[in-house]
Design an enzyme around this catalytic site. Structure first.
Site, PDB file in Angstrom:
ATOM      1  N   THR A  41     -80.315  50.290 -54.773  1.00  0.00           N
ATOM      2  CA  THR A  41     -80.478  51.289 -53.707  1.00  0.00           C
ATOM      3  C   THR A  41     -81.947  51.478 -53.368  1.00  0.00           C
ATOM      4  O   THR A  41     -82.344  51.498 -52.197  1.00  0.00           O
ATOM      5  CB  THR A  41     -79.871  52.639 -54.158  1.00  0.00           C
ATOM      6  OG1 THR A  41     -78.478  52.450 -54.389  1.00  0.00           O
ATOM      7  CG2 THR A  41     -80.067  53.717 -53.103  1.00  0.00           C
ATOM      8  N   CYS A  42     -82.773  51.613 -54.404  1.00  0.00           N
ATOM      9  CA  CYS A  42     -84.191  51.937 -54.199  1.00  0.00           C
ATOM     10  C   CYS A  42     -84.874  50.966 -53.229  1.00  0.00           C
ATOM     11  O   CYS A  42     -85.484  51.377 -52.251  1.00  0.00           O
ATOM     12  CB  CYS A  42     -84.902  51.926 -55.550  1.00  0.00           C
ATOM     13  SG  CYS A  42     -86.686  52.020 -55.431  1.00  0.00           S
ATOM     14  N   LYS A  51     -89.809  54.980 -47.250  1.00  0.00           N
ATOM     15  CA  LYS A  51     -91.266  55.156 -47.241  1.00  0.00           C
ATOM     16  C   LYS A  51     -91.907  54.380 -46.091  1.00  0.00           C
ATOM     17  O   LYS A  51     -92.920  54.800 -45.526  1.00  0.00           O
ATOM     18  CB  LYS A  51     -91.878  54.715 -48.571  1.00  0.00           C
ATOM     19  CG  LYS A  51     -92.201  55.859 -49.497  1.00  0.00           C
ATOM     20  CD  LYS A  51     -91.025  56.446 -50.232  1.00  0.00           C
ATOM     21  CE  LYS A  51     -90.297  57.570 -49.615  1.00  0.00           C
ATOM     22  NZ  LYS A  51     -89.105  58.023 -50.338  1.00  0.00           N
ATOM     23  N   GLY A 178     -82.305  68.982 -49.339  1.00  0.00           N
ATOM     24  CA  GLY A 178     -82.842  68.359 -50.549  1.00  0.00           C
ATOM     25  C   GLY A 178     -83.835  67.281 -50.160  1.00  0.00           C
ATOM     26  O   GLY A 178     -84.343  67.252 -49.028  1.00  0.00           O
ATOM     27  N   VAL A 233     -71.415  74.209 -44.663  1.00  0.00           N
ATOM     28  CA  VAL A 233     -70.810  73.373 -43.615  1.00  0.00           C
ATOM     29  C   VAL A 233     -69.325  73.227 -43.900  1.00  0.00           C
ATOM     30  O   VAL A 233     -68.921  72.928 -45.021  1.00  0.00           O
ATOM     31  CB  VAL A 233     -71.509  71.999 -43.555  1.00  0.00           C
ATOM     32  CG1 VAL A 233     -70.729  71.040 -42.669  1.00  0.00           C
ATOM     33  CG2 VAL A 233     -72.929  72.165 -43.050  1.00  0.00           C
ATOM     34  N   GLY A 268     -76.378  65.248 -51.877  1.00  0.00           N
ATOM     35  CA  GLY A 268     -76.423  64.784 -53.259  1.00  0.00           C
ATOM     36  C   GLY A 268     -75.800  63.408 -53.434  1.00  0.00           C
ATOM     37  O   GLY A 268     -75.258  62.835 -52.485  1.00  0.00           O
ATOM     38  N   HIS A 441    -116.532  63.220 -56.453  1.00  0.00           N
ATOM     39  CA  HIS A 441    -116.630  63.965 -55.198  1.00  0.00           C
ATOM     40  C   HIS A 441    -116.971  62.983 -54.082  1.00  0.00           C
ATOM     41  O   HIS A 441    -117.821  62.130 -54.268  1.00  0.00           O
ATOM     42  CB  HIS A 441    -117.732  65.014 -55.311  1.00  0.00           C
ATOM     43  CG  HIS A 441    -117.974  65.737 -54.015  1.00  0.00           C
ATOM     44  ND1 HIS A 441    -117.117  66.711 -53.560  1.00  0.00           N
ATOM     45  CD2 HIS A 441    -118.957  65.597 -53.088  1.00  0.00           C
ATOM     46  CE1 HIS A 441    -117.566  67.156 -52.405  1.00  0.00           C
ATOM     47  NE2 HIS A 441    -118.678  66.501 -52.081  1.00  0.00           N
TER      48      HIS A 441
END
Ligand code: NAI
Length: 462
Positions: A41-42, A51, A178, A233, A268, A441
């Site tokens: 799935t990922c 992404k 979510g 819902v 979910g 920095h």
């Protein structure tokens, strides 16, 4: 049929990482995968493609909102949706081929097809039965819909359909505030879709530190997302091209409807163990369908292990990866271990949200004396230069010992910044340890140091 030390079932982040580590540790390893490509799935329909779309849509947002302010003039970019999807598919292909390369490099056999376990020590794929001293189930999860709502992956979609819509919808209703709902809602909102998120609970992202969740919702609203909270819902009716979402407000039982071109159901996910034959084997499952394991990821049957979304715990790729490595190490006679107290969670919206360890609410619940060190990105020079000064870092530390108990960040690169705190927590560090560490920095990470300073004598820049 070949005989293996380990057969891993499923090639998602849990499975492929487990297989690679097994091979690295000298175990003869195969991985069964029925998809056309490795990565689960990922890589195919989850983390990686989402992404890509988040990145592309964020660039559009930057061009629209900030280019002019920086003196970058010219025609604003318009969206070529087929090209954006092609870019996303290319990213998927590069990543899935990468895993194929790693399998070859590590001499892992990819057994193509869907596996079942006819008996301990045996894995059947098609007509072939392979022998394995150990079997690792890493079959992941699938979207869990709501009763009575039919998913067609065109008008009523899960995250999978949301990654390949035929066109950018005018109106989208997202069910569930979510991670998936907010990430994909953000993508389409930036692409011009009117997005309404309907959530059953009274807050977004349940379980998240409440102060962060509040700030997150405010920033998403400012970006144009609409929220209807405390709303259950009831149904989704569809015609050929449209949908109507009916919901009931929990506070007064009133009902209302929303029209949409696309409805994203993001309520979910549930473990995916279909077809493995676990019932016949007697592998114990929890009432929620998760495979039960002991602390070494062994199921109720000797020689059969399970990891990732198919077992208990957060459904996160990196949690599955860690379990995959730990099981491999255990099978190779080493001491595999996962520290479940230090698993970061990240939402890749803009700004990003990241957290690790305890929330303030959890600490209150257990009566732990704690202190809070907070620092706003408004006081961070780099963030101001990059139009990214929304948000803050919040570190929670033990009131007496100063040991870091949790950290929550909303702001630029939060998903990367969280890791110095993860490392600190792995070493049992105090906030002062972070505060005394020199931070370059100008970087966003100075905000982490300032939050750590805020646990002590105070930050410099606020
Ligand atoms: P989730 O569990 O994060 O959120 C589901 C939301 O739907 C909850 O807020 C819940 O209260 C709400 N809900 C449930 N029933 C509802 C109803 N009838 N009406 C309205 N709201 C309702 O699930 P999500 O977003 O589907 O993600 C699934 C899994 O995938 C999660 O475990 C998540 O952590 C993981 N994931 C992680 C990502 C990341 O780490 N960046 C990205 C995408 C998914």
């Amino acid at each position: 049929m070949a005989s293996y030390d380990v057969i891993v079932i499923g090639s998602g982040p849990g499975g492929y990482v487990c297989a690679i580590r097994c091979a690295q540790l000298g175990l003869k390893t195969a991985c069964v995968e029925g998809r056309e490509t490795l990565g689960g799935t990922c890589l195919n329909v989850g983390c990686i493609p989402s992404k890509a779309l988040l990145h592309a849509s964020h660039q559009l947002h930057e061009a629209q909102e900030n280019f002019g302010k920086m003196g970058l003039k010219g025609k604003a970019p318009s969206v070529d949706w087929p090209q954006m999807l092609a870019y996303k598919d290319d990213v998927i292909a590069q990543n899935t081929k990468g895993i194929e390369f790693l399998f070859k490099k590590n001499k892992i056999d990819w057994i193509k097809g869907w596996a079942s376990i006819p008996a301990p020590g045996k894995v059947q794929v098609g007509d072939d039965v392979h022998e394995a001293k150990n079997i690792v189930i890493a079959t992941g999860s699938e979207p869990s819909s709501l009763p009575g709502i039919e998913i067609d992956e065109k008008i009523v979609v899960t995250s999978t359909g949301a990654l390949e819509l035929g066109k950018i919808p005018k109106k989208m209703v997202v069910i569930g505030a979510g991670v998936i709902g907010l990430e994909m809602g953000s993508v389409y909102s930036r692409l011009g879709t009117e997005v309404t998120v309907v959530e059953y609970l009274d807050t977004i992202t349940p379980g998240m530190d409440a102060e962060i969740a509040k700030s997150f919702q405010r920033l998403l609203k400012r970006q144009g997302l609409d929220f209807i909270l405390g709303a259950a819902v009831q149904s989704v009716e569809t015609t050929r091209t449209k949908a109507k979402v009916s919901y009931t407000l929990r506070k007064d039982d009133s009902t209302a409807t929303l029209d949409a071109d696309v409805v994203l159901v993001a309520t979910g996910r549930k473990p995916y163990t279909d077809g493995l034959g676990l019932d016949a084997l007697g592998v114990a499952l929890s009432p929620r369908g998760q495979i039960e394991t002991d602390t070494h990821w062994k199921t109720s049957i000797d020689g059969i292990y399970a990891i990732g979304d198919a077992i208990a715990g957060p459904m996160l790729a990196h949690k599955a990866e860690d379990e995959g490595m730990a099981v491999a190490e255990t099978l190779a006679g080493q001491a595999g271990h996962v520290n479940y107290g230090v698993i970061p969670g990240v939402i890749y919206t803009h700004p990003e949200v990241a957290s690790v360890g305890q929330t303030e609410e959890q600490l209150k619940d257990v009566g732990r004396a704690y202190k809070v060190g907070k620092f706003n990105f408004m006081g961070n020079g780099r963030a101001k230069a990059n139009f990214a000064a929304d948000g803050f870092v919040k570190i929670l530390a033990d009131k007496d010992t100063d040991r870091i108990l949790g950290a929550h960040i909303i702001g630029p690169m939060a998903g990367d910044l969280i890791h110095e705190i993860c490392v600190a927590m792995e070493f049992g560090a105090a906030a002062e340890d972070l505060a005394r560490t020199c931070h370059a920095h100008p970087t966003f990470s100075e905000a982490v140091r300032e939050a750590a300073l805020a646990c002590g004598d105070g930050p410099i820049h606020s």
